[in-house]
Design an enzyme around this catalytic site. Structure first.
Site, PDB file in Angstrom:
ATOM      1  N   CYS A   1       0.826  -1.199   0.000  1.00  0.00           N
ATOM      2  CA  CYS A   1       0.000   0.000   0.000  1.00  0.00           C
ATOM      3  C   CYS A   1       0.859   1.247   0.000  1.00  0.00           C
ATOM      4  O   CYS A   1       2.063   1.193   0.172  1.00  0.00           O
ATOM      5  CB  CYS A   1      -0.877   0.036   1.251  1.00  0.00           C
ATOM      6  SG  CYS A   1      -1.968  -1.381   1.392  1.00  0.00           S
TER       7      CYS A   1
ATOM      8  N   GLY B   1      -0.579   0.755  -5.157  1.00  0.00           N
ATOM      9  CA  GLY B   1      -1.844   0.067  -4.952  1.00  0.00           C
ATOM     10  C   GLY B   1      -2.903   0.612  -5.868  1.00  0.00           C
ATOM     11  O   GLY B   1      -3.136   1.817  -5.892  1.00  0.00           O
TER      12      GLY B   1
ATOM     13  N   ASN C   1       0.407   0.898   5.736  1.00  0.00           N
ATOM     14  CA  ASN C   1       1.199   0.161   4.746  1.00  0.00           C
ATOM     15  C   ASN C   1       2.045  -0.832   5.513  1.00  0.00           C
ATOM     16  O   ASN C   1       2.808  -0.450   6.386  1.00  0.00           O
ATOM     17  CB  ASN C   1       2.087   1.130   3.960  1.00  0.00           C
ATOM     18  CG  ASN C   1       3.096   0.418   3.057  1.00  0.00           C
ATOM     19  OD1 ASN C   1       4.187   0.918   2.822  1.00  0.00           O
ATOM     20  ND2 ASN C   1       2.752  -0.751   2.546  1.00  0.00           N
ATOM     21  N   GLY C   2       1.896  -2.100   5.175  1.00  0.00           N
ATOM     22  CA  GLY C   2       2.670  -3.136   5.857  1.00  0.00           C
ATOM     23  C   GLY C   2       1.788  -4.305   6.215  1.00  0.00           C
ATOM     24  O   GLY C   2       0.651  -4.404   5.747  1.00  0.00           O
TER      25      GLY C   2
ATOM     26  N   TYR D   1      11.701  -3.559  -6.980  1.00  0.00           N
ATOM     27  CA  TYR D   1      10.488  -3.452  -7.791  1.00  0.00           C
ATOM     28  C   TYR D   1       9.507  -2.381  -7.318  1.00  0.00           C
ATOM     29  O   TYR D   1       8.936  -1.665  -8.129  1.00  0.00           O
ATOM     30  CB  TYR D   1       9.759  -4.803  -7.781  1.00  0.00           C
ATOM     31  CG  TYR D   1       8.378  -4.776  -8.384  1.00  0.00           C
ATOM     32  CD1 TYR D   1       8.200  -4.757  -9.771  1.00  0.00           C
ATOM     33  CD2 TYR D   1       7.246  -4.728  -7.571  1.00  0.00           C
ATOM     34  CE1 TYR D   1       6.928  -4.709 -10.322  1.00  0.00           C
ATOM     35  CE2 TYR D   1       5.967  -4.683  -8.122  1.00  0.00           C
ATOM     36  CZ  TYR D   1       5.818  -4.675  -9.494  1.00  0.00           C
ATOM     37  OH  TYR D   1       4.566  -4.621 -10.036  1.00  0.00           O
TER      38      TYR D   1
ATOM     39  N   ASP E   1      14.703  -8.223 -16.568  1.00  0.00           N
ATOM     40  CA  ASP E   1      13.544  -7.932 -15.715  1.00  0.00           C
ATOM     41  C   ASP E   1      14.039  -7.816 -14.285  1.00  0.00           C
ATOM     42  O   ASP E   1      15.095  -8.337 -13.933  1.00  0.00           O
ATOM     43  CB  ASP E   1      12.466  -9.012 -15.853  1.00  0.00           C
ATOM     44  CG  ASP E   1      11.076  -8.470 -15.486  1.00  0.00           C
ATOM     45  OD1 ASP E   1      10.983  -7.304 -15.038  1.00  0.00           O
ATOM     46  OD2 ASP E   1      10.090  -9.205 -15.644  1.00  0.00           O
TER      47      ASP E   1
ATOM     48  N   CYS F   1      12.805 -12.463   1.365  1.00  0.00           N
ATOM     49  CA  CYS F   1      12.212 -13.073   0.167  1.00  0.00           C
ATOM     50  C   CYS F   1      13.269 -13.808  -0.655  1.00  0.00           C
ATOM     51  O   CYS F   1      12.947 -14.710  -1.430  1.00  0.00           O
ATOM     52  CB  CYS F   1      11.490 -12.027  -0.674  1.00  0.00           C
ATOM     53  SG  CYS F   1      12.453 -10.555  -1.046  1.00  0.00           S
TER      54      CYS F   1
HETATM   55  P1  AMP Z   1       5.820 -13.710 -12.547  1.00  0.00           P
HETATM   56  O1  AMP Z   1       5.028 -13.955 -13.749  1.00  0.00           O
HETATM   57  O2  AMP Z   1       5.076 -14.187 -11.322  1.00  0.00           O
HETATM   58  O3  AMP Z   1       7.212 -14.282 -12.579  1.00  0.00           O
HETATM   59  O4  AMP Z   1       5.927 -12.128 -12.366  1.00  0.00           O
HETATM   60  C1  AMP Z   1       7.113 -11.441 -12.466  1.00  0.00           C
HETATM   61  C2  AMP Z   1       6.833 -10.015 -12.841  1.00  0.00           C
HETATM   62  O5  AMP Z   1       6.012  -9.395 -11.832  1.00  0.00           O
HETATM   63  C3  AMP Z   1       8.085  -9.184 -12.942  1.00  0.00           C
HETATM   64  O6  AMP Z   1       8.037  -8.576 -14.209  1.00  0.00           O
HETATM   65  C4  AMP Z   1       8.012  -8.150 -11.851  1.00  0.00           C
HETATM   66  O7  AMP Z   1       8.295  -6.873 -12.360  1.00  0.00           O
HETATM   67  C5  AMP Z   1       6.605  -8.209 -11.345  1.00  0.00           C
HETATM   68  N1  AMP Z   1       6.520  -8.295  -9.872  1.00  0.00           N
HETATM   69  C6  AMP Z   1       7.430  -8.715  -9.000  1.00  0.00           C
HETATM   70  N2  AMP Z   1       6.984  -8.654  -7.726  1.00  0.00           N
HETATM   71  C7  AMP Z   1       5.746  -8.184  -7.788  1.00  0.00           C
HETATM   72  C8  AMP Z   1       4.742  -7.879  -6.822  1.00  0.00           C
HETATM   73  N3  AMP Z   1       4.956  -8.076  -5.530  1.00  0.00           N
HETATM   74  N4  AMP Z   1       3.559  -7.402  -7.265  1.00  0.00           N
HETATM   75  C9  AMP Z   1       3.349  -7.220  -8.570  1.00  0.00           C
HETATM   76  N5  AMP Z   1       4.228  -7.487  -9.541  1.00  0.00           N
HETATM   77  C10 AMP Z   1       5.424  -7.954  -9.165  1.00  0.00           C
END
Ligand code: AMP
Length: 468
Positions: free
Chosen positions: A9, A35, A110-111, A250, A353, A447
């Site tokens: 958030c 968000g 947020n948290g 990210y 990425d 993580c």
């Molecule tokens: P995935 O398809 O699950 O491997 O999604 C990876 C993609 O989601 C990457 O391009 C990241 O930029 C993005 N991403 C990573 N962490 C998050 C997150 N917590 N919430 C939304 N998108 C994320």
């Protein structure tokens, strides 16, 4: 039951400004990336709190002037919420505002609290009735139960009973209070706009309203804003400072400074380090936009391979994870990105990425790049494998959905159909984080490593870690 996943958030607050609700709207607009599911503003005119909440983007929920006329006053707080499965309920929108024996209070959080379920069970056993599934409501109940007279004491007493990550902003009829948890997991900054005080998750919100950045709200600090100005309290036992490194990977916007560090520079540094660790012969470096862009620039600079935009993003949709169903998420990548054949055809391509979570996005993107004629595809990820879920406010899936928790690099490479795959090492990432000016201290990198700075109850751990 609480939401299955955590909430990511953004929070904002302003005290002492004649157009407090309008400023909060702009602040939330700048924090929209934190968000997109719901948002809200609570404002006080000195005698009464008024709230407006809704599902959707800030510009849609606050789309007419009448709403702002209903939110008069010189103090306001706001919230943007990001939730996934189970949390898409209007009752979970924030700020949560309640009336109790001592008046009204609204809170934006947020948290994520790690012991919210336990505290909630105890409160319910003592007769409390909850109206949301958000762990933030626990804080409100604890506050209402407190016997202390002064508001800062009541808030401190409530927060001493919870553990986990919180950057919070409270609003009463006459005061605003900002608190950051003793570990400082989530960011929170203090700014000034003329005589008004501002708090926000990220500095990009201060920039938009032309507020001056003053400093971070420190870990374990409580700031109280009232007619006497600002007072700082330290109501908690000091704890090791563990700001979340994923904010840099990210979550935060690259034009923000969080935890005293510029996000863009940090991401570029991750890209440079990635090039040093996983160099490859190639013709072009392309980012997965937008989150992969700074790291790809860093990778291109360090490797000397030209930077190109081989994928173009449609900006008018939310982030991929917003759709909880796997089927829609699959589709979502195509809605969001398209490949440029002229850039990619016949080329050996390095794709950058910021993270691979489930692996779904990378697989789709690589297929798209291959269909556009790329000769070789070398996937490079500017963070280590995401192997463990977050309990402190970043939305990560349960352990078994995290591809890196149960697959080797070679298996992941095969699954996403890349020619080669390289992740930034944890040591490389931490070295890079430390190499930029100023010391960050020990980040939370749970993580990536599974080293959780705040322990959580067994049941929650087992469920979320996917052990049963
Ligand atoms: P995935 O398809 O699950 O491997 O999604 C990876 C993609 O989601 C990457 O391009 C990241 O930029 C993005 N991403 C990573 N962490 C998050 C997150 N917590 N919430 C939304 N998108 C994320």
């Amino acid at each position: 039951m609480f939401d299955k996943f955590n909430d990511e958030c953004g929070v904002f607050g302003i005290y002492g400004h004649p157009e407090a609700a309008n400023m909060t709207y702009l602040g939330l607009y700048a924090l929209q990336h934190r968000g997109q599911e719901s948002c809200g503003i609570a404002a006080s005119d000195g005698t009464r709190l008024k709230t407006h909440l809704g599902r959707g983007l800030v510009a849609d929920v606050f789309k007419d002037d009448e709403i702002f006329r209903q939110l008069p006053g010189q103090a306001a707080i706001g919230h943007v919420r990001y939730s996934t499965a189970g949390g898409n309920d209007i009752r979970n929108c924030q700020p949560i505002a309640v009336s109790y024996a001592r008046g009204s209070v609204a809170v934006a959080h947020n948290g994520n609290l790690v012991n919210a379920q336990e505290v909630r069970n105890e409160l319910e056993a003592r007769g409390s009735i909850f109206s949301t599934t958000a762990d933030t409501e626990v804080i409100i109940h604890l506050l209402a139960h407190s016997q202390s007279d002064a508001l800062p004491d009541r808030i401190a007493e409530a927060l001493r009973q919870v553990r986990g990550a919180y950057s919070l902003v409270f609003l009463t009829e006459t005061r605003m209070v900002a608190v950051r948890d003793p570990h400082g997991f989530r960011p929170l900054v203090l700014g000034q706009l003329g005589d008004a005080f501002v708090v926000a998750s990220e500095t990009c919100a201060l920039d938009l309203i032309e507020a001056k950045f003053v400093r971070e709200v420190e870990a374990g600090e409580m700031l109280v804003f009232d007619q006497n100005g600002m007072t700082s309290f330290r109501p908690f036992e000091p704890q090791p400072y563990t700001p979340c490194i994923f904010e840099f990977v990210y979550f935060a916007r690259p034009d923000s400074t969080v935890f005293g560090r510029q996000v863009y520079g940090m991401r570029k540094g991750f890209g440079r380090q990635l090039a040093r660790e996983h160099g490859v012969e190639a013709d072009i470096v392309i980012p997965v936009p937008d989150s992969g862009v700074p790291a790809a620039i860093g990778y291109a600079e360090e490797s000397g391979i030209p930077f190109e935009m081989g994928l173009i993003r449609n900006h008018y949709i939310g982030r991929t994870f917003i759709e909880p169903q796997q089927s829609i998420r699959h589709f979502g990548v195509k809605i969001k990105l398209n490949a440029i054949r002229e850039v990619l055809a016949g080329k050996r391509v390095v794709v950058i990425d910021d993270s691979v979570v489930r692996g779904t996005t990378s697989r789709k993107i690589i297929k798209m790049i291959r269909q556009a004629g790329a000769k070789e595809i070398h996937m490079r990820v500017s963070s280590p494998p995401t192997s463990y879920p977050c309990f402190y406010g970043i939305d990560t899936p349960t352990r078994k959905e995290l591809i890196a928790s149960s697959h080797t690099n070679a298996e992941i490479c095969r699954y996403i159909t890349a020619d080669t795959l390289g992740y930034l090492s944890l040591e490389g990432m931490l070295k890079e984080a430390g190499a930029l000016e100023g010391a960050l201290g020990k980040c939370c990198e749970a993580c990536f490593s599974g080293n959780y700075p705040v322990k959580f109850p067994r049941l929650k751990a087992d469920t979320q870690l996917g052990l049963f």
